[in-house]
Scaffold this motif. Structure first.
Motif, PDB file in Angstrom:
ATOM      1  N   GLN A 243       0.598  -1.155   0.107  1.00  0.00           N
ATOM      2  CA  GLN A 243       0.072   0.062  -0.065  1.00  0.00           C
ATOM      3  C   GLN A 243       0.682   1.190   0.046  1.00  0.00           C
ATOM      4  O   GLN A 243       0.490   2.326  -0.601  1.00  0.00           O
ATOM      5  N   ASN A 244       1.960   1.339   0.774  1.00  0.00           N
ATOM      6  CA  ASN A 244       2.604   2.248   0.774  1.00  0.00           C
ATOM      7  C   ASN A 244       3.791   2.426  -0.488  1.00  0.00           C
ATOM      8  O   ASN A 244       4.508   3.645  -0.716  1.00  0.00           O
TER       9      ASN A 244
ATOM     10  N   ASN B  44      -6.890  10.496  -3.135  1.00  0.00           N
ATOM     11  CA  ASN B  44      -8.119  11.238  -2.692  1.00  0.00           C
ATOM     12  C   ASN B  44      -9.084  11.122  -3.415  1.00  0.00           C
ATOM     13  O   ASN B  44      -9.310  11.591  -4.563  1.00  0.00           O
TER      14      ASN B  44
ATOM     15  N   PRO C 245      -1.343   7.569  -1.820  1.00  0.00           N
ATOM     16  CA  PRO C 245      -2.563   7.530  -1.643  1.00  0.00           C
ATOM     17  C   PRO C 245      -3.681   8.256  -2.430  1.00  0.00           C
ATOM     18  O   PRO C 245      -3.146   9.355  -2.892  1.00  0.00           O
TER      19      PRO C 245
END
Length: 471
Positions: free
Chosen positions: A176-177, A183, A181
């Motif tokens: 995930q990192n 928005n 991310p």
């Protein structure tokens, strides 16, 4: 690494803080055997295409490079993740190591099998190749099969289940990192053009990786209208042929063929309802125009006709509400085309640091607490011995450096003394040189005569002509 075209007037320039928050990756190959494997080298290049745009796409490794060289450069370049492909010299197995810089952890996977980009395109009827505009944004990461354990009673949960859950959390957080991310309020749907799928099989615990191209198509319009729409935006596209059509309505309505000619190509599961932002903007602009018109009417209205104007305004507002565009979502079909590469991975171990630390979890080797304590004690002794050797080496280096510096200082002192002596000799000897020049010249002349005539006997006449008469 692909570069985004930025406009100075309409686009906001990204600050340093936002750029630092974006995770960056580096895909490398480590080991002598990995450089000799041509297919593995191509796999590294294909995997870099997945990690675009925040990766080093044109990175060139050397056989002399070691892992330490890349780890040292991760800090100045702002690299947060390392993907290392290696091949064993004994067995020939390929492994993938994913590490988080600078403190770790490192997850080691065994590559069970893999397929290159060119292999997948060979078996597709309509293969898709990426353009420069398709890799300006990172792919959409989709994780499937990494499900948490069932909510059982606390007494029923075993230690093995807890360990599996913790291992899954580490793997999920690592993947995930890797990408920034998303928005939902600020990201544009048109910018998402690729999908990176990571699926875990529950039975075999194997992790498969797939890379897809995301294509969105209209469903409720005919194929002819699609051609018209494409020819408007792309001049190279041909306009539909109207030779066999009697009227323009037959082209738009498509009486003879049907509203949607390729229903068999798209399944019901692929159809998604999407609300277009253009309709929302059109509706807001129309409402704002109506409000401005009503406010002007209220200001220009007379005081005597206030009651009549208010009644008329209410009627007009009701009519405008009926005429406003409906916010019914449109139907669009989503098609995924595989790009490659394919990878099937199997977890081996998780360790601290970057390939040098304590093993937190091993999939095939399990040790008891006594064995772990013994290994920790042995490791502590090794670290003590290593520190002692390091201190001894530093002391030896310091001694050698001190001896070298002292020798250099002595040389400098000798040079200074010689310079002083030469300067003093030059001042004192300058006066006596002129007085001794005449003496030296006379003595030199005498010595020259003696040198030339020293071998001639004294009884021989030295006149130019001899006294002997020549008959």
């Amino acid at each position: 690494m692909a570069k985004r075209r930025s406009k100075n007037r309409t686009h906001v320039v990204q600050t340093e803080t936002t750029l630092k928050g974006i995770p960056k990756s580096m895909v490398i190959r480590v080991g002598q055997t990995s450089f000799a494997n041509h297919s593995l080298n191509q796999l590294v290049k294909d995997f870099r295409q997945i990690m675009q745009p925040h990766t080093a796409i044109k990175l060139k490794e050397r056989k002399t490079n070691k892992l330490k060289d890349f780890v040292v450069m991760c800090g100045p370049l702002g690299v947060s993740h390392l993907f290392m492909f290696t091949q064993s010299e004994k067995t020939g197995n390929v492994s993938l190591k994913v590490a988080r810089t600078p403190q770790g952890p490192t997850i080691t996977f065994q590559v069970v099998d893999y397929s290159l980009d060119k292999d997948i395109k060979r078996f597709l009827k309509r293969p898709k190749s990426l353009k420069s505009d398709d890799v300006l944004d990172p792919p959409l990461l989709v994780l499937n099969g990494f499900t948490t354990l069932k909510k059982n009673a606390p007494n029923e949960v075993n230690e093995e289940d807890k360990e599996k859950e913790n291992v899954e959390k580490v793997i999920v957080s690592m993947f995930q990192n890797v990408f920034p991310p998303l928005n939902p309020s600020s990201t544009r749907l048109n910018s998402i053009k690729r999908v990176f799928l990571i699926n875990k099989d529950k039975e075999t615990d194997e992790i498969s990786m797939r890379h897809y191209y995301l294509d969105v198509r209209e469903v409720e319009i005919s194929k002819n209208l699609k051609r018209l729409y494409k020819s408007k935006h792309n001049l190279s596209k041909s306009v539909p042929n109207l030779n066999r059509k009697e009227d323009i309505s037959s082209l738009i309505l498509d009486h003879d063929i049907g509203a949607y000619t390729s229903e068999s190509e798209i399944e019901d599961e692929q159809i998604v309802k999407v609300i277009d932002t253009k309709d929302i903007r059109a509706r807001k602009s129309l409402i704002n125009k109506n409000k401005i018109a009503t406010e002007k009417d209220e200001e220009n209205a007379k005081e005597a006709e206030e009651d009549e104007d208010t009644v008329k305004q209410e009627e007009t507002r009701e009519e405008l509400d009926d005429d406003e565009p409906s916010m019914a979502p449109r139907k669009k079909a989503i098609k995924l085309t595989e790009l490659g590469p394919r990878l099937t991975l199997k977890l081996v171990k998780i360790e601290e640091g970057i390939c040098s630390g304590k093993v937190l979890h091993h999939e095939f080797v399990q040790k008891t607490s006594a064995e772990i304590k013994a290994l920790e004690k042995k490791h502590a002794e090794k670290m003590k011995l290593k520190e002692a050797r390091k201190k001894e080496q530093e002391e030896n280096i310091a001694k050698k450096k001190a001896v070298k510096d002292a020798k250099k200082a002595r040389k400098d002192e000798r040079r200074k003394i010689r310079k002083m002596q030469e300067e003093n000799n030059g001042k004192n000897g300058g006066e006596t040189i002129e007085s001794n020049e005449d003496e030296n010249s006379s003595s030199d002349s005498d010595s020259d005569d003696e040198a030339h005539y020293g071998d001639v006997p004294e009884d021989i006449d030295s006149d130019l002509y001899s006294d002997v008469d020549v008959e």
